[in-house]
Design a protein around this motif. Sequence first.
Motif, PDB file in Angstrom:
ATOM      1  N   ASP A   1      -1.705  -5.281   4.898  1.00 58.59           N
ATOM      2  CA  ASP A   1      -2.975  -4.546   4.842  1.00 58.59           C
ATOM      3  C   ASP A   1      -2.762  -3.198   4.162  1.00 58.59           C
ATOM      4  O   ASP A   1      -3.597  -2.762   3.364  1.00 58.59           O
ATOM      5  CB  ASP A   1      -3.523  -4.317   6.262  1.00 58.59           C
ATOM      6  N   ALA A   2      -1.649  -2.526   4.523  1.00 57.00           N
ATOM      7  CA  ALA A   2      -1.367  -1.208   3.938  1.00 57.00           C
ATOM      8  C   ALA A   2      -1.213  -1.337   2.424  1.00 57.00           C
ATOM      9  O   ALA A   2      -1.705  -0.505   1.667  1.00 57.00           O
ATOM     10  CB  ALA A   2      -0.101  -0.623   4.551  1.00 57.00           C
ATOM     11  N   MET A   3      -0.559  -2.414   2.009  1.00 55.32           N
ATOM     12  CA  MET A   3      -0.371  -2.642   0.577  1.00 55.32           C
ATOM     13  C   MET A   3      -1.724  -2.750  -0.134  1.00 55.32           C
ATOM     14  O   MET A   3      -1.948  -2.142  -1.176  1.00 55.32           O
ATOM     15  CB  MET A   3       0.415  -3.946   0.435  1.00 55.32           C
ATOM     16  N   ARG A   4      -2.629  -3.512   0.476  1.00 59.78           N
ATOM     17  CA  ARG A   4      -3.968  -3.649  -0.118  1.00 59.78           C
ATOM     18  C   ARG A   4      -4.695  -2.312  -0.091  1.00 59.78           C
ATOM     19  O   ARG A   4      -5.347  -1.935  -1.055  1.00 59.78           O
ATOM     20  CB  ARG A   4      -4.784  -4.686   0.657  1.00 59.78           C
TER      21      ARG A   4
ATOM     22  N   LEU B   1      -3.450   0.522  -0.284  1.00 58.16           N
ATOM     23  CA  LEU B   1      -2.850   1.472  -1.229  1.00 58.16           C
ATOM     24  C   LEU B   1      -2.921   0.982  -2.670  1.00 58.16           C
ATOM     25  O   LEU B   1      -2.206   1.469  -3.534  1.00 58.16           O
ATOM     26  CB  LEU B   1      -1.394   1.749  -0.834  1.00 58.16           C
TER      27      LEU B   1
END
Lengths: 252, 271
Positions: free
Chosen positions: A122-125, A127
């Motif tokens: 989720d963090a990747m998305r 960011l």
Amino acid sequence: MLDLLKIPVYSIQEFTLLTGRAYRNLFLRPHYWDDVVIQMDIIGFGSLPIVVLTGFFSGAVMALQMSRALSQYGASGQVGQIVAIAIVRELGPVLTSLVVAGRNASGIASELGSMKVTEQIDAMRALGTDPTKKLVTPRLIATAVVLPLLTAIADFVGMVGGWIVAVPMLHLTTGSQYWSSSWRSLEYNDLAQGLGKPFVFGMVIALVGCFYGLQTTGGTQGVGRATTQAVVVASVWIFVLTFFITRIFVNM
Amino acid sequence: MADHGPESVLRFERVVVTFDENPVLRDISFNMRRGETRIILGAAGSGKTVLLKTALGLIRPDSGRVWVFEEDSSDFSEHQWMKLRRRMGMLFQESALFDSLTIEENVAYPLLNQGAPPPPGEVRSRVEEILTFVELEHTLEKFPSELSGGMRRRVGIARAIVTDPPLILYDSPTAGLDPITANTIMELVAKERDTKSATTAIVTHRFQDGELMAKFSYNPGSGKLEPVLRNGTDPVNTVFMVLKEGELVFEGTQAELEQSRDPYVSKFVKH
């Protein structure tokens, strides 16, 4: 009844969507070539020792098994041919892929699964990175490229294994006859299926590993479950697909 | 919309989110304006995190509309969302740092992956600057596993704000931290809000986090948080929201929250 079908149908749908996105990313920017190289190193170079060992002993055991049967018919000289055909067509691709499935489908699923349960996906998305571009496509490219190379190495080492059993150990034939009969027995068709299979299996291993990793729910237990499923499913697909690919080549 | 005042930054319009046919957000509507601080209170499982993830487009609503920076995101593709997310920062509940990357790489990640990356030297100096802001400038080469929970949370904040997004979402910034560390974290959140005039949404189950945001503001002169004077020119515009089992049961100011007679809502005020 419908409820029972819901989960497998949903899984097939999600797997198809992931596969579609992973291939589409091949033509879309950005490309994460650094990640491709890192994965090639992890999957390719990292698997080398176990692939060499597996290849060597499968060639050696093949020669050993054939030694008695061939000498019954006075055909000990053909051992090189039998080892070469068995290894290049079937044992090399399938055993190498199974070893890489055990090592890397599990590795990919547990890595992505841990990232999923700790919200890193989720963090990747959040960011600005598409996880299928950053995580799935590099693994797909890396595995599809390195698995045929690993198979080629395993095939060669397997033939050496067969040579050690056939020539210095059991004196079934001479070294030059072993190598020339094995060389002469191989056709382009054999090489095509011997390297085409691991190319397909490589894609299956990467996609199955990524799929189960990204589907992970339920904390660390979920990661364990995803890892097991990835290895089991990838291995079963290797056996199923090798049958169909062989069927195509036998007909050719 | 025919209303006046600062532009809308985040607007939910009858948003419903369901997981496996269980509603997690039920008919949520609110409008968050530029410069506002919004405190979202609620018990565990009340849908607070889902609300933030829906605001970021990580979860798509089953019905209703989400407007971000006055753009209707309902039919947005993931690619369109990526562009929108460049203007939003998010601190995840457990920080969600990339554990295989160093702190420097974690904080540099949004700089390098959102749009055209700046020159390498600039990235490094920006990362150092933002880590100094969260007082962790000595951790550049470390990995997240080498840091304490509070430090990881601070790195998470650094990563969320490194691109100076105009809207920042914090998911339980103080959860699982001791009161002293929790206070440090909230001071950082207020400092970021007041130095950059960022619109801020904070999900929490601690009323005192909201109280701190509503009653204090960061003074760059003294470098400290100072009480906001309640003289009608209150620069801090804080709205409280309470969620209960996916429903929005309260929306209003701190004074209204403190006066609420609803047994569920008033539980958050008693501490």
